[in-house]
Scaffold this motif. Structure first.
Motif, PDB file in Angstrom:
ATOM      1  N   VAL A 133       0.720  -1.249   0.033  1.00  0.00           N
ATOM      2  CA  VAL A 133      -0.005   0.056   0.030  1.00  0.00           C
ATOM      3  C   VAL A 133       0.711   1.280  -0.301  1.00  0.00           C
ATOM      4  O   VAL A 133       0.283   2.522  -0.251  1.00  0.00           O
ATOM      5  N   LEU A 134       2.134   1.111   0.520  1.00  0.00           N
ATOM      6  CA  LEU A 134       2.898   2.352   0.274  1.00  0.00           C
ATOM      7  C   LEU A 134       3.522   2.457  -1.012  1.00  0.00           C
ATOM      8  O   LEU A 134       4.307   3.630  -1.207  1.00  0.00           O
TER       9      LEU A 134
ATOM     10  N   ILE B 100     -14.906  10.729   6.607  1.00  0.00           N
ATOM     11  CA  ILE B 100     -13.654  11.049   6.870  1.00  0.00           C
ATOM     12  C   ILE B 100     -12.758  10.864   5.674  1.00  0.00           C
ATOM     13  O   ILE B 100     -11.932  11.763   5.238  1.00  0.00           O
ATOM     14  N   VAL B 101     -12.819   9.732   4.791  1.00  0.00           N
ATOM     15  CA  VAL B 101     -12.258   9.506   3.594  1.00  0.00           C
ATOM     16  C   VAL B 101     -12.309  10.636   2.574  1.00  0.00           C
ATOM     17  O   VAL B 101     -11.339  11.127   1.801  1.00  0.00           O
ATOM     18  N   ARG B 102     -13.452  11.221   2.689  1.00  0.00           N
ATOM     19  CA  ARG B 102     -13.920  12.061   1.624  1.00  0.00           C
ATOM     20  C   ARG B 102     -12.828  13.455   1.721  1.00  0.00           C
ATOM     21  O   ARG B 102     -12.901  14.232   0.488  1.00  0.00           O
ATOM     22  N   TRP B 103     -12.633  13.751   2.945  1.00  0.00           N
ATOM     23  CA  TRP B 103     -11.735  15.117   2.924  1.00  0.00           C
ATOM     24  C   TRP B 103     -10.217  14.746   3.290  1.00  0.00           C
ATOM     25  O   TRP B 103      -9.422  15.706   3.234  1.00  0.00           O
ATOM     26  N   LEU B 104      -9.735  13.531   3.481  1.00  0.00           N
ATOM     27  CA  LEU B 104      -8.408  13.130   3.767  1.00  0.00           C
ATOM     28  C   LEU B 104      -7.713  13.078   2.546  1.00  0.00           C
ATOM     29  O   LEU B 104      -8.239  12.506   1.516  1.00  0.00           O
ATOM     30  N   PRO B 105      -6.549  13.846   2.358  1.00  0.00           N
ATOM     31  CA  PRO B 105      -5.629  13.583   0.997  1.00  0.00           C
ATOM     32  C   PRO B 105      -5.132  12.194   0.951  1.00  0.00           C
ATOM     33  O   PRO B 105      -4.762  11.459   1.816  1.00  0.00           O
ATOM     34  N   ASP B 106      -5.416  11.760  -0.443  1.00  0.00           N
ATOM     35  CA  ASP B 106      -5.235  10.383  -0.832  1.00  0.00           C
ATOM     36  C   ASP B 106      -3.707   9.736  -0.101  1.00  0.00           C
ATOM     37  O   ASP B 106      -3.848   8.559   0.591  1.00  0.00           O
ATOM     38  N   ARG B 107      -2.756  10.325  -0.614  1.00  0.00           N
ATOM     39  CA  ARG B 107      -1.288   9.981  -0.350  1.00  0.00           C
ATOM     40  C   ARG B 107      -1.315   9.985   1.176  1.00  0.00           C
ATOM     41  O   ARG B 107      -0.534   9.028   1.842  1.00  0.00           O
ATOM     42  N   LEU B 108      -1.624  10.907   1.866  1.00  0.00           N
ATOM     43  CA  LEU B 108      -1.504  11.023   3.344  1.00  0.00           C
ATOM     44  C   LEU B 108      -2.244   9.702   4.016  1.00  0.00           C
ATOM     45  O   LEU B 108      -1.721   8.849   4.908  1.00  0.00           O
ATOM     46  N   THR B 109      -3.371   9.530   3.478  1.00  0.00           N
ATOM     47  CA  THR B 109      -4.086   8.480   3.961  1.00  0.00           C
ATOM     48  C   THR B 109      -3.441   6.835   3.738  1.00  0.00           C
ATOM     49  O   THR B 109      -3.316   6.051   4.737  1.00  0.00           O
TER      50      THR B 109
ATOM     51  N   ILE C 282      -0.175   6.516   3.072  1.00  0.00           N
ATOM     52  CA  ILE C 282       0.971   6.346   4.156  1.00  0.00           C
ATOM     53  C   ILE C 282       0.586   5.917   5.470  1.00  0.00           C
ATOM     54  O   ILE C 282       1.237   5.173   6.307  1.00  0.00           O
ATOM     55  N   VAL C 283      -0.548   6.608   6.183  1.00  0.00           N
ATOM     56  CA  VAL C 283      -0.962   6.218   7.416  1.00  0.00           C
ATOM     57  C   VAL C 283      -1.214   4.842   7.514  1.00  0.00           C
ATOM     58  O   VAL C 283      -0.964   3.941   8.344  1.00  0.00           O
ATOM     59  N   ILE C 284      -1.969   4.319   6.456  1.00  0.00           N
ATOM     60  CA  ILE C 284      -2.318   2.861   6.411  1.00  0.00           C
ATOM     61  C   ILE C 284      -1.379   1.860   6.191  1.00  0.00           C
ATOM     62  O   ILE C 284      -1.076   0.943   7.140  1.00  0.00           O
ATOM     63  N   GLY C 285      -0.389   2.461   5.665  1.00  0.00           N
ATOM     64  CA  GLY C 285       0.886   1.399   5.248  1.00  0.00           C
ATOM     65  C   GLY C 285       1.684   1.399   6.550  1.00  0.00           C
ATOM     66  O   GLY C 285       2.213   0.234   7.161  1.00  0.00           O
ATOM     67  N   ILE C 286       1.887   2.204   7.424  1.00  0.00           N
ATOM     68  CA  ILE C 286       2.583   2.322   8.505  1.00  0.00           C
ATOM     69  C   ILE C 286       1.853   1.685   9.470  1.00  0.00           C
ATOM     70  O   ILE C 286       2.476   0.782  10.379  1.00  0.00           O
ATOM     71  N   GLY C 287       0.586   1.635   9.423  1.00  0.00           N
ATOM     72  CA  GLY C 287      -0.303   1.220  10.681  1.00  0.00           C
ATOM     73  C   GLY C 287       0.009  -0.487  10.348  1.00  0.00           C
ATOM     74  O   GLY C 287      -0.161  -1.158  11.306  1.00  0.00           O
ATOM     75  N   ALA C 288      -0.071  -0.697   9.090  1.00  0.00           N
ATOM     76  CA  ALA C 288      -0.194  -2.376   8.788  1.00  0.00           C
ATOM     77  C   ALA C 288       1.259  -2.880   9.282  1.00  0.00           C
ATOM     78  O   ALA C 288       1.442  -3.835   9.585  1.00  0.00           O
ATOM     79  N   LEU C 289       2.389  -2.140   9.190  1.00  0.00           N
ATOM     80  CA  LEU C 289       3.765  -2.372   9.319  1.00  0.00           C
ATOM     81  C   LEU C 289       3.792  -2.497  11.014  1.00  0.00           C
ATOM     82  O   LEU C 289       4.257  -3.517  11.436  1.00  0.00           O
TER      83      LEU C 289
END
Length: 248
Positions: A111-112, A219-228, A230-237
């Protein structure tokens, strides 16, 4: 305990619909309550059905016009899910604990990876791509994995859809939410025939998941795609590292 599970479910439902990482919250919480790994997984999966309901209602705008995509996506994932649900009760629990962190680690890395889209002009025929074919095969394997173990299955699905889809993140994230909701529903039915589901834990957790499923798409509607991502990828790690320490 019911109030705690309600809060855990709400937070996990939001995390699930935003990035497919509900189990970063809910799975460790169920383990902390003393549930064995397989029982915690079954409970978590049954509760996640409610997230699918909530997110489907909240994501109607993003799902509009993607019926053809879902007709391809849902059957492939559900077939894989049925296979994975059977494997959960065939593969020993010790093996189950040891292989899961590696799947989640792969999800975080995938995802990163930056997404590159080749947009076709109107009337231009689609060209064959081994990468896209591999992603569709990956969709089936994500179904198998999700039927076997739900943690971070949504992240794996997002990584496949990032290759297949030319839609925005919010749109293919909504497809992921609906698909994983269907997968969790099928898995819960399969589990019910093979083991005892602790429904007294599922209901408060599920109500929380429902609330989180309704809030997450907003929340997804206003969060920047790339930032989302990165947060998802780090959370998975982070989740992979935590489960790796528990398993080894």
């Amino acid at each position: 305990m019911s109030l705690l599970l309600l809060v855990v479910g709400t937070v996990a439902g939001i995390v699930s619909t935003v990035g497919g990482l509900a189990s970063l919250v809910s799975y460790p919480a169920l383990l902390a309550l003393g549930l064995p790994p397989v029982t915690a997984n079954v409970t978590n999966t049954a509760g996640l059905v409610f997230t699918g309901v909530g997110s489907a209602v909240a994501s109607r705008r993003e799902l509009k016009g993607h019926g053809r995509d879902l007709i391809m996506l849902l059957p492939l994932t559900i077939v894989g899910c049925i296979v994975g649900s059977i494997l959960l009760f065939v593969i020993p629990a010790a093996t189950f604990q040891k292989v899961v962190p590696f799947f989640i680690l792969a999800a975080g890395i995938l995802v990163l990876i930056p997404r590159h889209i080749q947009v076709r002009t109107s009337g231009e025929p689609a060209t064959f791509s081994w990468r896209t074919l591999g992603a569709w095969i990956g969709v089936v394997l994500v179904g198998v994995y999700s039927g076997y173990f739900g943690a971070a299955g949504g992240v794996l699905m997002l990584s496949m859809l990032s290759v297949i889809s030319t839609a925005s993140f919010a749109e293919y994230n909504a497809q992921k939410n609906l698909t994983m909701g269907a997968v969790n529903c099928v898995s819960a039915v399969m589990y019910a025939f093979q083991t005892t589901i602790p429904w007294h834990l599922v209901w408060p957790l599920g109500i929380g998941f429902l609330v989180g499923g309704l809030v997450g798409p907003q929340i997804v509607r206003w969060l920047p795609d790339r930032l989302t991502k990165i947060v998802i990828g780090i959370g998975a790690l982070v989740l992979a590292g935590s489960l790796f320490m528990q398993a080894y």
